[in-house]
Design a protein around this motif. Structure first.
Motif, PDB file in Angstrom:
ATOM      1  N   GLN A  28       7.552   2.638   6.687  1.00 25.00           N
ATOM      2  CA  GLN A  28       6.566   3.314   6.123  1.00 25.00           C
ATOM      3  C   GLN A  28       6.527   3.132   4.788  1.00 25.00           C
ATOM      4  N   LEU A  29       5.381   3.215   4.194  1.00 23.68           N
ATOM      5  CA  LEU A  29       5.009   3.164   2.699  1.00 23.68           C
ATOM      6  C   LEU A  29       5.171   4.412   2.121  1.00 23.68           C
ATOM      7  N   GLU A  30       6.379   4.468   1.358  1.00 24.08           N
ATOM      8  CA  GLU A  30       6.588   5.693   0.730  1.00 24.08           C
ATOM      9  C   GLU A  30       5.912   5.820  -0.666  1.00 24.08           C
ATOM     10  N   SER A  31       5.659   4.763  -1.383  1.00 28.18           N
ATOM     11  CA  SER A  31       4.755   4.953  -2.427  1.00 28.18           C
ATOM     12  C   SER A  31       4.153   3.659  -2.747  1.00 28.18           C
ATOM     13  N   VAL A  32       3.069   3.560  -3.363  1.00 27.58           N
ATOM     14  CA  VAL A  32       2.301   2.483  -3.982  1.00 27.58           C
ATOM     15  C   VAL A  32       1.832   2.713  -5.332  1.00 27.58           C
ATOM     16  N   GLU A  33       2.471   1.927  -6.149  1.00 27.25           N
ATOM     17  CA  GLU A  33       1.882   2.234  -7.830  1.00 27.25           C
ATOM     18  C   GLU A  33       1.650   0.987  -8.616  1.00 27.25           C
ATOM     19  N   ASP A  85      -5.156  -7.247   2.902  1.00 27.61           N
ATOM     20  CA  ASP A  85      -5.768  -7.926   3.890  1.00 27.61           C
ATOM     21  C   ASP A  85      -4.953  -7.610   5.419  1.00 27.61           C
ATOM     22  N   ASP A  86      -3.488  -7.790   5.214  1.00 29.59           N
ATOM     23  CA  ASP A  86      -2.683  -7.773   6.051  1.00 29.59           C
ATOM     24  C   ASP A  86      -2.492  -6.143   6.666  1.00 29.59           C
ATOM     25  N   LEU A  87      -2.619  -5.370   5.542  1.00 28.42           N
ATOM     26  CA  LEU A  87      -2.586  -3.963   5.563  1.00 28.42           C
ATOM     27  C   LEU A  87      -3.824  -3.375   6.146  1.00 28.42           C
ATOM     28  N   GLU A  88      -4.734  -3.979   6.358  1.00 30.93           N
ATOM     29  CA  GLU A  88      -6.048  -3.799   6.761  1.00 30.93           C
ATOM     30  C   GLU A  88      -6.701  -2.861   5.754  1.00 30.93           C
ATOM     31  N   ALA A  89      -6.319  -2.996   4.272  1.00 30.73           N
ATOM     32  CA  ALA A  89      -6.954  -2.152   3.523  1.00 30.73           C
ATOM     33  C   ALA A  89      -7.741  -2.769   2.018  1.00 30.73           C
ATOM     34  N   LEU A  90      -8.217  -4.068   2.585  1.00 24.36           N
ATOM     35  CA  LEU A  90      -8.736  -4.875   1.386  1.00 24.36           C
ATOM     36  C   LEU A  90     -10.240  -4.061   1.288  1.00 24.36           C
ATOM     37  N   PRO A  91     -10.457  -3.792  -0.171  1.00 23.72           N
ATOM     38  CA  PRO A  91     -12.029  -3.041   0.023  1.00 23.72           C
ATOM     39  C   PRO A  91     -12.797  -4.396  -0.181  1.00 23.72           C
ATOM     40  N   GLU A  92     -14.090  -4.164   0.250  1.00 22.21           N
ATOM     41  CA  GLU A  92     -15.130  -5.098  -0.135  1.00 22.21           C
ATOM     42  C   GLU A  92     -15.272  -5.150  -1.658  1.00 22.21           C
ATOM     43  N   PRO A  93     -16.054  -6.642  -2.063  1.00 22.56           N
ATOM     44  CA  PRO A  93     -16.257  -6.542  -3.694  1.00 22.56           C
ATOM     45  C   PRO A  93     -17.150  -5.313  -4.076  1.00 22.56           C
ATOM     46  N   GLY A  94     -16.759  -4.801  -5.158  1.00 22.11           N
ATOM     47  CA  GLY A  94     -17.511  -3.652  -5.764  1.00 22.11           C
ATOM     48  C   GLY A  94     -17.032  -2.115  -5.144  1.00 22.11           C
ATOM     49  N   LEU A  97     -10.267   0.892  -4.346  1.00 21.40           N
ATOM     50  CA  LEU A  97      -8.886   1.013  -3.411  1.00 21.40           C
ATOM     51  C   LEU A  97      -7.957   2.141  -3.941  1.00 21.40           C
ATOM     52  N   ASP A  98      -7.949   3.171  -3.131  1.00 21.17           N
ATOM     53  CA  ASP A  98      -7.193   4.383  -3.366  1.00 21.17           C
ATOM     54  C   ASP A  98      -5.898   4.292  -2.870  1.00 21.17           C
ATOM     55  N   LEU A  99      -5.028   4.184  -4.042  1.00 17.61           N
ATOM     56  CA  LEU A  99      -3.622   3.528  -3.644  1.00 17.61           C
ATOM     57  C   LEU A  99      -2.772   4.746  -2.957  1.00 17.61           C
ATOM     58  N   ASP A 100      -3.400   6.058  -3.002  1.00 19.07           N
ATOM     59  CA  ASP A 100      -2.767   7.222  -2.601  1.00 19.07           C
ATOM     60  C   ASP A 100      -2.939   7.098  -0.959  1.00 19.07           C
ATOM     61  N   ARG A 101      -3.985   6.471  -0.564  1.00 16.49           N
ATOM     62  CA  ARG A 101      -4.391   6.522   0.878  1.00 16.49           C
ATOM     63  C   ARG A 101      -3.249   5.629   1.617  1.00 16.49           C
ATOM     64  N   LEU A 102      -2.670   4.670   0.854  1.00 16.88           N
ATOM     65  CA  LEU A 102      -1.878   3.748   1.425  1.00 16.88           C
ATOM     66  C   LEU A 102      -0.459   4.491   1.796  1.00 16.88           C
ATOM     67  N   GLU A 103      -0.210   5.428   0.941  1.00 20.91           N
ATOM     68  CA  GLU A 103       0.966   6.028   1.035  1.00 20.91           C
ATOM     69  C   GLU A 103       1.204   6.722   2.530  1.00 20.91           C
TER      70      GLU A 103
END
Length: 162
Positions: A28-33, A85-94, A97-103
């Motif tokens: 589990q992702l504990e933090s992303v910073e 991309d592997d985390l299915e979290a790659l934003p489209e150009p423009g 990316l909210d790092l808090d949403r990955l935690e």
């Protein structure tokens, strides 16, 4: 980690880096910073990275913490694009990316141990978003086969109708 049986005797660990066997683990992702790390490859001696802190569960139910820190760049050649991309979290150009949403995201990590300068490291070579366990679906009710039904036309229609 502080480990001692006596407050006057300190035990130096074999490694300051956690070492886990090669394999695939749930975590589990504990933090992303965003973090600035030392780098001998950058002119100023530092690089900016997206630091993923991952807690993985070992087979003996012990939890170990590993990190993966791709350099912060939106270049298609960079590891960050592949990781997101592997985390299915790659934003489209423009988009952002909210790092808090990955935690808190459940992940699967692929670990390979490598040795460098006499030190062995557990490296995450791939990390993907873990899919929720599929709940078996109850069997669909079986449809009854359409059997031809014999109809006595004479009883259905009167003699006058034909």
């Amino acid at each position: 980690m502080f480990k001692s049986t006596n407050k006057r005797i300190l035990e130096r660990p074999i490694s300051t880096f956690p070492l886990v066997p090669d394999g695939v683990y749930n975590g589990q992702l504990e933090s992303v910073e965003i973090k600035e790390l030392e780098s001998s490859f950058h002119p100023n001696g530092k690089r900016t990275a997206v630091n993923f802190k991952i807690n993985i569960k070992l087979p003996d139910d012990e939890v170990e913490t590993l990190y993966v820190s791709p350099t912060y760049t939106w270049s298609m050649k960079g590891k960050l694009i592949k990781q997101l991309d592997d985390l299915e979290a790659l934003p489209e150009p423009g988009e952002s990316l909210d790092l808090d949403r990955l935690e808190g995201m459940n992940v699967t990590v692929y670990v390979e141990n490598t040795e460098k300068d006499g030190q062995t490291y557990s490296n995450i070579v791939k990390m993907t978003k873990r899919k929720p366990a599929e709940v078996p679906r109850p069997p669909m009710p079986r449809k009854r086969a359409n059997k031809p039904v014999e109809v006595d036309i004479d009883s259905f229609f009167g003699d006058d109708d034909i």
